[in-house]
Design a protein around this motif. Sequence first.
Motif: not given
Length: 339
Positions: A6-11, A15-18
Motif C-alpha cells: 500500500l501507498q503511504d496515503q492509503d495506509v 487506518t483512520k477509516q478503521m
Amino acid sequence: MNLKELQDQDVLFQTKQMAQKERQLLTQILHLLREVERRKLFCDLGYKSLFEYTVKELKYSEGQAGRRIQAMRLLKELPQLEEKIETGALSLSNISQAQSYFREMNKLTNSKPCAGTPNLTSHSDLGKSTRRHGISSTEKLELLQSLEHKSAREGQKILIRLNPDQSLPQERQRQISETHIELKFALSEKSLEKLEEVRSHLGARGNLMNMGELVDCMAAICLEKPKEKNFGKRRTHARSKAPESFTQQARNIATPTSELRRESSVKPTRYVSRETKHLVWNRDQGRCQNCQGQRNLNIDHILPFALSGNSHPSNLRLLCFHCNQRQAIKAFPQSTFPS
C-alpha cells in the motif's frame, strides 16, 4: 491484501477509516450492554453482575469493562454523548472519569440532581454548585465539553481542580494468595480512631492484632445483630441446620410444580416467618442460588406468588437482587420493567 504494497496515503486513510468504524462499534456495544443490564441477561449465564459478565464472558480487562459500563450509564442519561464518542471528541477514559465524579458529587449532596441550572462562570463555580445542589444534566454536559479532546491525564487534572477535597483513590482488590485478598481503600481519620477504640476494648488480645485481624474480629461481632434481626436471637445462636429434605430445592430441581401451589382454601399471604427465613438461609448457605453471590439477597418464590405459589420452604430460595429481577422478567415477560 499485502499491507506492505500500500501507498503511504492509503495506509493512513485506511487506518483512520478503521478507527472511525471502531468508535461506531463502541457506541453499539454500549447500547447492547445497556440492554443486557436492563434484562439482567447476565444472570442466565450465572454471573453476579454486568461487570463480571463483561470481564469473564466478553473478555475485557477490568479497566476496559469498568470504563464501558460507566460510559454506558452516562450515555443512557445523556444521549448527546453518542456523537461525541463516534467523532472521537470524548474518550472513553474521560467519560468514565466524569461519571465517577458525578456519582461522588451526588453522594455528597445526598439528593437528586437539581432541576435548575445556575449561571456558571468557571469550573470552580461548578464544583461549588454541585456540592450544594447536586449536578443537573446541563451542568454535566458543560463539564463534559471541557473534557473534549483532552487526554485522560488532562481530564483528571480538571476534575481534581473542581473538587480537590474528594480526589481520593478508588477501592482496589487484588488476589495475593489462595486464601487472602489485598484490599486498598481510603479511610477517614475518625473511622481509624473508632477502629483503634475497638482495639482498646479488646484488651491484650486486641493489642496483638494487625488491622486485617481486627477487621475480621469486628465482622464476627457485628454479624450477630443483623442475623438476630432477620432470624431471632434464639435461632441465630442455635446454629441449626436445614433439614435434608429441603437441600435439593436449593437448586430448584425435582419438586413438582403442583406441590408449590398454595391450596385454594389457604388465605394468600406473602409473609415469610423468621423460622422459615432461617431455614432457607441455612439451606442455601447464605448465597444466591443462581450466581452464588452474597450481596443484596432476597427470599424468592420459585413459583411466583402471583401465580399461586405458596410460602413453604420448598417454594422459597435465596436470590440476589439482579437474579430475582431476571426471574421476574422471565415469569412476566409482558410486564413493564425499568428501562
